[in-house]
Design an enzyme around this catalytic site. Structure first.
Site, mmCIF file in Angstrom:
data_model
loop_
_atom_site.group_PDB
_atom_site.id
_atom_site.type_symbol
_atom_site.label_atom_id
_atom_site.label_comp_id
_atom_site.label_asym_id
_atom_site.label_seq_id
_atom_site.Cartn_x
_atom_site.Cartn_y
_atom_site.Cartn_z
ATOM 1 N N ARG A 87 39.619 -44.043 85.581
ATOM 2 C CA ARG A 87 39.974 -44.067 84.153
ATOM 3 C C ARG A 87 41.302 -43.363 83.922
ATOM 4 N NH1 ARG A 87 36.237 -40.896 80.922
ATOM 5 N NH2 ARG A 87 38.017 -41.213 79.576
ATOM 6 N N CYS B 42 29.598 -37.069 74.884
ATOM 7 C CA CYS B 42 30.001 -37.405 76.244
ATOM 8 C C CYS B 42 29.696 -36.199 77.096
ATOM 9 C CB CYS B 42 31.471 -37.811 76.311
ATOM 10 S SG CYS B 42 32.609 -36.449 76.187
ATOM 11 N N ASP C 281 42.398 -29.732 80.150
ATOM 12 C CA ASP C 281 42.389 -30.820 81.142
ATOM 13 C C ASP C 281 42.864 -30.360 82.525
ATOM 14 O OD1 ASP C 281 41.378 -32.565 79.307
ATOM 15 O OD2 ASP C 281 43.233 -33.673 78.965
ATOM 16 N N ARG D 59 31.675 -33.509 70.880
ATOM 17 C CA ARG D 59 32.939 -34.134 70.474
ATOM 18 C C ARG D 59 32.830 -34.985 69.199
ATOM 19 N NH1 ARG D 59 36.093 -36.087 75.840
ATOM 20 N NH2 ARG D 59 37.899 -35.865 74.504
ATOM 21 N N LYS E 250 48.517 -41.107 80.281
ATOM 22 C CA LYS E 250 47.393 -41.813 79.664
ATOM 23 C C LYS E 250 47.222 -41.384 78.199
ATOM 24 C CE LYS E 250 43.028 -40.268 80.358
ATOM 25 N NZ LYS E 250 42.336 -40.031 79.079
ATOM 26 N N ASN E 251 47.246 -40.080 77.954
ATOM 27 C CA ASN E 251 46.945 -39.593 76.604
ATOM 28 C C ASN E 251 48.086 -39.807 75.615
ATOM 29 O OD1 ASN E 251 44.442 -38.912 77.461
ATOM 30 N ND2 ASN E 251 44.737 -36.685 77.400
#
Ligand code: UD1
Length: 421
Positions: free
Chosen positions: A400, A116, A308, A121, A22-23
């Site tokens: 997500r 968030c 993560d 952030r 994803k990233n």
């Protein structure tokens, strides 16, 4: 809203394929904005965040075609260099359009992402870099408005290591006049994957993967094809799920190469890991012991232990033998999963950015709430080892970032189902 119901106790075994990262996919989708020729991507994961990014690009005039994991983007008709709040608020990575839009269109209007769950952030480093490259930037009415007929190459230094900041500035610099040097650049493998895609589009970049990236601006980028790298965080999450359940699984389409810090810790916990490479694909096999040993971690930018993966390691430490110390140095508020894990019977004490986790023999199923993407993954892992049923609510966070997690975990023998709440 959907929820996941997990009946704990199954030992994971078998094999699954890991999806594209994803990233890496999110910035690479934005790289399409830099060219008027098509960018063709393979191994793009089917995730809600990817859908959001494609919607955002389409709204700007990019022609998007998607067929499963294949995505083709044609930004020849790019006509609306704007990212509205409605899309940006659901996905902070939308800020990645700022650099490419400004470089290609000479202007951009992008909503501020706002805070968030895991912290404030800010995006000040992205803005600082663009200002140094000669852009006029105003932040007003919740939007960043930037203008520059042509960006100028510059020497950029970011105050902290920022992954999307490095990516945004690297993309902007590709079409700037002259050379840009990014010091203190993020070294994450996803930055390298983006750089490789940009180079295949004709960009002149050296040093990606080190903390000093040099970009010599060119007048235009051309079309290209690129395969997205495997998702190292999905890989790590499945490794943790196997570790927690005394499992023995094989993950296909991924490698230990991007995961040294995580692999080391799993070995310290008592797991055996084997990386295999055939002409067709790479894979990792993990064999976990009957009970893990506690392992302490400290998160930091790549190549150190990834933030993560912090929540997933908290989950495995909840049932390990001994006490682990978990220090989070990247985000100021990334322990929300701790209170949910405590609802399952975990013994966790928090002191500022440090958590002390003492393993218990057994967790107990309960209803818990997913608070962010990786926190949700830690609850899935805990649910797999908890006695009885665990109900995980608000799983839109999981959707997500994890492709069909219940199908993949189910294929490994987990008792997991999705229910309409
Ligand atoms: C990326 C990843 C995310 C991961 C994070 C850290 C994507 C899409 N997301 O997020 O999964 O958890 O890296 O590895 O790739 N900061 C500032 N000002 C800035 C930019 C960052 O203060 O302008 C701070 C952040 O608040 C944070 C730290 O720097 O404390 C690192 O953040 P950053 O690397 O930018 O995270 P993201 O790129 O948003």
């Amino acid at each position: 809203m959907d929820k996941l119901v997990i009946t704990g106790g199954a030992r994971l075994s078998g094999e699954v394929s890991i999806s594209g990262a994803k990233n890496a996919a999110l910035p690479i989708l934005c790289a399409s904005l830099l060219s008027s020729e098509p960018l063709t991507l393979t191994n793009v994961p089917c995730l809600n965040d990817i859908g959001t990014m494609l919607k955002l690009l389409a709204q700007m005039g990019v022609k998007v075609e998607r067929d499963g994991e294949n995505v083709s983007l044609d930004a020849s008709g790019l006509n609306n260099p704007e990212a509205p709040y409605e899309l940006v608020k659901t996905m902070r990575a939308s800020i990645l359009v700022l650099g490419p839009l400004l470089a290609r269109c000479g202007e951009a209007r992008v909503s501020l992402p706002g805070g968030c769950a895991i912290g404030a952030r800010p995006v000040d480093q992205h803005i600082k870099g663009l200002l140094a490259m000669g852009a006029e930037v105003a932040v007003e009415h919740g939007y960043i408005t930037a203008k520059a007929p042509r960006l100028r190459g510059a020497r950029l230094f970011t105050d902290m290591v920022t992954v999307t900041g490095t990516e945004n500035l690297m993309m902007a610099a590709c079409l700037a006049d002259g050379e840009t040097v990014i010091e203190n650049a993020a070294r994450e493998p996803e930055v390298v994957d983006l750089a490789q895609c940009l180079v295949s589009m004709g960009a002149q970049i050296s040093g990606a993967g080190t903390d000093l990236i040099r970009i010599r601006g060119v007048d235009r980028l051309h079309g290209a094809s690129h395969r997205i790298m495997p998702d190292r965080i999905e890989t790590g999450t499945f490794l943790c799920a196997a570790a927690a359940t005394s499992g023995d699984i094989r993950l296909n389409g991924t490698s230990t190469g991007y995961l040294d810090a995580v692999v080391d810790k799993l070995m310290d916990a008592g797991c055996e890991l084997i990386g295999e490479k055939t002409p067709r694909h790479e894979s990792i096999r993990i064999m976990a012991p009957a009970r893990l040993k506690a392992v302490s971690i400290r998160t930091a930018p790549y190549p150190a232990f990834p933030t993560d993966m912090q929540a997933q390691f908290m989950a495995i430490n909840c049932v390990a033998d001994g006490t682990a110390v978990i220090r989070e140095t990247i985000f100021e508020n990334r322990f929300m999963h701790a209170v949910e894990l405590q609802r399952l019977g975990a013994d966790i004490k928090i002191d500022g950015n440090t958590a002390f986790v003492t393993g218990v023999e057994r967790l107990q199923g309960a209803t818990v709430m997913a608070t962010d993407l990786r926190a949700s993954a830690s609850l899935v892992i805990a649910g797999l080892v908890a006695e009885g049923e665990t109900h995980i609510e608000r799983i839109y966070h999981l959707d997500r970032g994890y492709e069909q997690i219940e199908r993949k975990m189910g294929a490994l023998g987990a008792k997991i189902r999705r229910e309409k709440a």
